[in-house]
Design a protein around this motif. Structure first.
Motif, short mmCIF file in Angstrom:
data_model
loop_
_atom_site.label_atom_id
_atom_site.label_comp_id
_atom_site.label_asym_id
_atom_site.label_seq_id
_atom_site.Cartn_x
_atom_site.Cartn_y
_atom_site.Cartn_z
N PHE B 48 0.82 -1.21 0.00
CA PHE B 48 0.00 0.00 0.00
C PHE B 48 0.85 1.26 0.00
O PHE B 48 0.61 2.17 -0.80
N VAL B 49 1.84 1.33 0.89
CA VAL B 49 2.69 2.53 0.92
C VAL B 49 3.40 2.73 -0.43
O VAL B 49 3.34 3.82 -1.00
N PRO B 50 4.06 1.69 -0.97
CA PRO B 50 4.70 1.91 -2.27
C PRO B 50 3.74 2.32 -3.37
O PRO B 50 4.05 3.18 -4.18
N LEU B 51 2.54 1.71 -3.37
CA LEU B 51 1.59 2.07 -4.42
C LEU B 51 1.12 3.51 -4.25
O LEU B 51 0.95 4.24 -5.24
N ALA B 52 0.94 3.94 -3.00
CA ALA B 52 0.55 5.33 -2.76
C ALA B 52 1.67 6.27 -3.22
O ALA B 52 1.42 7.28 -3.87
N GLU B 53 2.91 5.89 -2.90
CA GLU B 53 4.05 6.70 -3.35
C GLU B 53 4.12 6.76 -4.87
O GLU B 53 4.48 7.77 -5.45
N MET B 54 3.77 5.62 -5.50
CA MET B 54 3.81 5.57 -6.95
C MET B 54 2.79 6.55 -7.53
O MET B 54 3.08 7.27 -8.49
N LEU B 55 1.60 6.58 -6.92
CA LEU B 55 0.57 7.52 -7.37
C LEU B 55 1.07 8.95 -7.23
O LEU B 55 0.90 9.79 -8.12
N ARG B 56 1.70 9.22 -6.08
CA ARG B 56 2.23 10.56 -5.83
C ARG B 56 3.33 10.89 -6.84
O ARG B 56 3.38 11.99 -7.38
N MET B 57 4.17 9.90 -7.11
CA MET B 57 5.28 10.10 -8.05
C MET B 57 4.75 10.42 -9.44
O MET B 57 5.35 11.19 -10.19
N SER B 58 3.61 9.81 -9.79
CA SER B 58 3.10 10.01 -11.15
C SER B 58 2.65 11.45 -11.36
O SER B 58 2.46 11.87 -12.50
N THR B 59 2.49 12.21 -10.26
CA THR B 59 2.10 13.61 -10.43
C THR B 59 3.25 14.55 -10.11
O THR B 59 3.06 15.76 -9.99
N SER B 60 4.45 13.99 -9.96
CA SER B 60 5.60 14.82 -9.60
C SER B 60 6.14 15.54 -10.83
O SER B 60 6.02 15.05 -11.96
N THR B 61 6.73 16.68 -10.59
CA THR B 61 7.31 17.42 -11.72
C THR B 61 8.74 17.00 -11.99
O THR B 61 9.34 17.42 -12.96
N GLY B 68 6.30 19.19 -6.32
CA GLY B 68 5.23 19.86 -7.04
C GLY B 68 4.08 18.93 -7.38
O GLY B 68 3.99 17.81 -6.90
N PHE B 69 3.19 19.44 -8.19
CA PHE B 69 2.05 18.63 -8.57
C PHE B 69 1.67 18.95 -10.00
O PHE B 69 1.44 20.09 -10.36
N THR B 70 1.66 17.94 -10.83
CA THR B 70 1.24 18.15 -12.20
C THR B 70 0.56 16.90 -12.71
O THR B 70 0.90 15.79 -12.31
N LEU B 71 -0.42 17.10 -13.56
CA LEU B 71 -1.08 15.94 -14.15
C LEU B 71 -0.61 15.72 -15.57
O LEU B 71 -1.24 15.01 -16.35
N SER B 72 0.54 16.31 -15.90
CA SER B 72 0.95 16.28 -17.30
C SER B 72 1.20 14.87 -17.79
O SER B 72 0.93 14.54 -18.94
N ALA B 73 1.71 13.99 -16.90
CA ALA B 73 1.95 12.61 -17.34
C ALA B 73 0.64 11.94 -17.75
O ALA B 73 0.56 11.30 -18.79
N TYR B 74 -0.39 12.13 -16.91
CA TYR B 74 -1.69 11.53 -17.24
C TYR B 74 -2.27 12.16 -18.49
O TYR B 74 -2.87 11.48 -19.32
N ARG B 75 -2.09 13.49 -18.60
CA ARG B 75 -2.63 14.16 -19.77
C ARG B 75 -2.00 13.60 -21.04
O ARG B 75 -2.68 13.26 -22.00
N GLU B 76 -0.68 13.46 -20.97
CA GLU B 76 0.03 12.93 -22.14
C GLU B 76 -0.43 11.49 -22.44
O GLU B 76 -0.67 11.12 -23.58
N LEU B 77 -0.56 10.72 -21.36
CA LEU B 77 -0.93 9.31 -21.49
C LEU B 77 -2.30 9.17 -22.15
O LEU B 77 -2.46 8.46 -23.15
N PHE B 78 -3.30 9.89 -21.60
CA PHE B 78 -4.65 9.71 -22.13
C PHE B 78 -4.80 10.34 -23.50
O PHE B 78 -5.52 9.80 -24.35
N ALA B 79 -4.10 11.47 -23.73
CA ALA B 79 -4.15 12.06 -25.07
C ALA B 79 -3.59 11.06 -26.07
O ALA B 79 -4.15 10.86 -27.15
#
Lengths: 362, 327
Positions: B48-61, B68-79
């Motif tokens: 659980f902790v690693p997966l939570a960290e992974m989620l946090r990492m996916s929004t890191s700049t 920081g916080f950015t959704l650019s990775a997800y934006r790029e992924l879904f686009a």
């Protein structure tokens, strides 16, 4: 009892309904009512998904008695070759699965292999190189070795270090698995409590794929030595196998009765658990440990992502051999693992399990 | 407020009784807690902790720390996934590289085909093992389940042994039709070429057939043989008996096997890494991490992939007739 394959030779058509249109004289006057209802229920079952075909409705509703033997092309075909076809599939599958294993093992002893068959004389060079027992030129892809002095003889023996290290890592995973998996298996088998089903599912299904867990580990514990991260990962990824194996042992025992007898004879609960319950589940615990150990030793996806420094896990050594080395060296390296699995399978069969089939999938 | 108070005090009471039980029922609760705690601790810190960290990492700049916080990775992924959709994608996202869409698509279609083939073969094998009196049945079972213990990289090596440039079958085939073995080898071909994909197909089957067979053997063990015998004695052919008597009974098992085998197919990594034949999602992880160290992107991809497999497995097992037989 017409349909009992064991009594037919493998080449016989199992039953002789469809050999010809000689109507089998089933429709004697005593129309078996029981059979009729049987058949009806079967038909509804069958039609559940796709709707009965015209053929069956004819066959079943025809006379109101026993249906006529059917003789569609598929029926003739299945009677004539069905059994042989399936047996052939089993044979081919076994060849496909085991053939390359034997080829690999054989090829690792030959000097070279070009064309259809290995050639040259028999040699142990590839094995020695793969085990790191001889010096190899350039970047050594063999297993690193420790040179260990044998006491009182003055001799020094090279021990394949990486393989020893990797086996220890896997053992660490099994140790954690025992501490974690056996209690949880007992809790969900013996007791009924809120959330039991969910806990059971989580313990039995490998929820997180190894590669995802590996990526999750990268940033979470950056300063953790690779060895410890690997042990945690192994125990988590292989826990379902331990839980399943131990659970199947627990399920064959009357846990409540065992526990209550021991308690009524004055044993405390911890003592009951440790000296009555666990010894009775020995078989499941032993086979679970063996399975977990072997699977952990070969765990690749997680190790590949997480490993950063220190002695290499065995699966990474295999990977380097497979992707970089001459064919025979790679064959020798892979054969080391085959030998290990073969030994473990023999051990498992000695404990009464059939190979890796205990919880093999999940 | 009163209810909140009573609830909190209820929880406190319960915690107190778990720690200091008075009745036998309380003691049983404490035992369950003691038995479950080690697993929960491992699951918390290991998953659980690693997966939570992974989620946090996916929004890191940053790729090297959580900042920081950015959704650019997800934006790029879904686009990128949307851009892969034919016609619509090109119209809406003409500039986006549809690479992530294509890796997801590759994982899905390749996984689906290999799953259907392995489960179909698994049904045949389980049928033969259960119904026919094959010689050395125990040995056959051991041999068929043996590859379950082999990692994907070894499965890939097995394909090199059979179908590679020096492989036995490719050389035999080349000899028979009189061409150079290099032309018909299924491994070592350029990624995406039909021969390479066929080689990977066999590599997947090598890992998946034993697993599918194992699941289906559990299903077959529960089939009511009386009904089959009745059908046969009433004149049904072997095919009809299978189609109308056996199949309805094993259908939930087949659905369960399809779901779990497909899950296996999605998670295969080592085989693809060695054979490098098709860019599937798991192979893309390797490129994100080893080639360009883009951890936020890898984390986002892992999060989406994980969410998909989790949802697929649980919804599949919950909302279809699927049953997984315990053996």
């Amino acid at each position: 009892m017409t349909r009992s394959p064991s009594q037919n030779g493998p080449d016989d058509t199992p039953v002789d309904y469809d050999t010809d249109d000689t109507p089998v004289d089933y429709d004697t006057d005593d129309t078996p009512v029981g059979h009729d209802t049987d058949d009806d229920s079967l038909r509804t079952d069958g039609a559940g998904g796709a709707g009965g075909t015209a053929e069956t409705s004819r066959a079943v509703t025809g006379t109101g008695g026993v249906p006529a033997p059917s003789a569609g092309p598929l029926d003739r075909l299945s009677a004539a070759v069905g059994r042989r076809l399936l047996t052939l599939i089993v044979g081919l599958t076994v060849l496909f699965l085991i053939g390359p294993v034997l080829l690999t093992f054989g090829a690792s002893f030959f000097e070279n292999w070009t064309g259809l068959a290995p050639s040259g004389s028999l040699t142990l060079t590839h094995w020695k190189q793969a085990l790191g027992l001889t010096e190899t030129v350039g970047a050594s892809r063999g297993l690193g070795t420790w040179i260990v002095g044998v006491p009182f003889t003055g001799l020094a023996v090279r021990v394949p270090a990486s393989i020893a290290f990797s086996m220890l890592l896997a053992l660490g995973g099994v140790f954690v698995n025992l501490l974690v998996g056996v209690p949880i298996a007992y809790a969900v088998t013996r007791y009924d409590f809120y959330g039991r089903d969910l806990l059971n599912t989580v313990a039995v299904l490998p929820i997180v794929p190894g590669i995802v867990l590996g990526i999750a580990f990268l940033r979470t514990y950056p300063n953790l030595p690779s060895a410890i991260a690997l042990v945690i990962g192994y125990s988590l990824l292989k826990a379902p196998y331990m839980v399943l194996a131990v659970q199947s042992s627990f399920e064959s025992m009357d846990l409540r009765q065992l526990e209550e007898s021991a308690r009524s004879l004055g044993a405390s609960w911890p003592r009951t658990f440790l000296s009555v319950i666990l010894p009775n589940a020995k078989r499941g615990i032993v086979s679970g440990s063996i399975i977990c150990w072997t699977l952990a030793a070969a765990e690749f996806n997680f190790s590949y992502i997480v490993y950063s420094r220190g002695p290499k896990p065995f699966s990474l050594f295999l990977f380097e051999n497979i992707s970089n080395n001459p064919f025979q060296r790679a064959a020798a390296a892979v054969s080391i693992y085959f030998l290990l699995v073969a030994a473990v399978t023999a051990l498992l069969r000695a404990t009464g399990e059939r190979g890796f089939s205990t919880g093999g999938v999940r | 407020m009163a209810t909140v108070d009573s609830e909190t005090s209820g929880v406190a009471d319960r915690a107190a009784t778990v720690a200091l039980p008075e009745t036998e029922r309380d003691r049983e609760r404490r035992r369950i807690a003691v038995l479950a705690v080690p697993f929960l601790v491992l699951a918390a810190f290991g998953a659980f902790v690693p997966l939570a960290e992974m989620l946090r990492m996916s929004t890191s700049t940053s790729s090297f720390a959580i900042e920081g916080f950015t959704l650019s990775a997800y934006r790029e992924l879904f686009a990128s996934i949307l851009a892969f959709v034919p016609v619509v994608g090109e119209a809406v996202f003409p500039e986006t590289d549809p690479v992530y869409g294509s890796v997801f698509w590759n994982s899905l279609w390749f996984g689906a085909i290999t799953t259907v083939v392995s489960v179909a073969l698994g049904v045949g094998i389980a049928h033969a093992l259960e119904k026919y009196d094959l010689p050395y049945e125990g040995t056959l079972v051991t041999l068929i389940s043996f590859p379950i213990s082999l990692p994907g990289i070894v499965a890939a090596f097995m394909m090199i042994v059979l179908f590679g440039t020096t492989g036995l079958l490719s050389n035999a085939f080349a000899f028979l039709i009189g061409v150079d073995p290099n032309a018909v080898a299924l491994t070592g071909q350029p990624a995406g070429s039909p021969l390479a994909v066929l080689g990977l197909f066999f590599g997947y089957l090598y890992s998946m057939i034993p697993r599918a067979t194992f699941l289906l053997r559990g299903t077959y063990a529960e089939v009511n043989t009386d009904a089959e015998e009745a059908a046969r004695s009433l004149g049904a052919s072997p095919w009809e008996t299978f189609r109308y008597v056996t199949l309805p009974q094993i259908r939930p098992g087949i659905v369960g096997a399809l779901i779990l085998t497909f899950r296996t197919a999605l998670a295969i990594f080592g085989t693809v890494l060695v054979l490098k034949a098709l860019s599937v999602v798991t192979f893309r992880f390797d490129q994100e991490i080893q080639v360009g160290f883009d951890l936020p992107m890898a984390s986002a991809l892992a999060a989406v992939f994980f969410a998909f497999t989790l949802a697929f497995t649980f919804l599949g097992l919950r909302y279809t007739s699927a049953e997984v037989a315990e053996t």
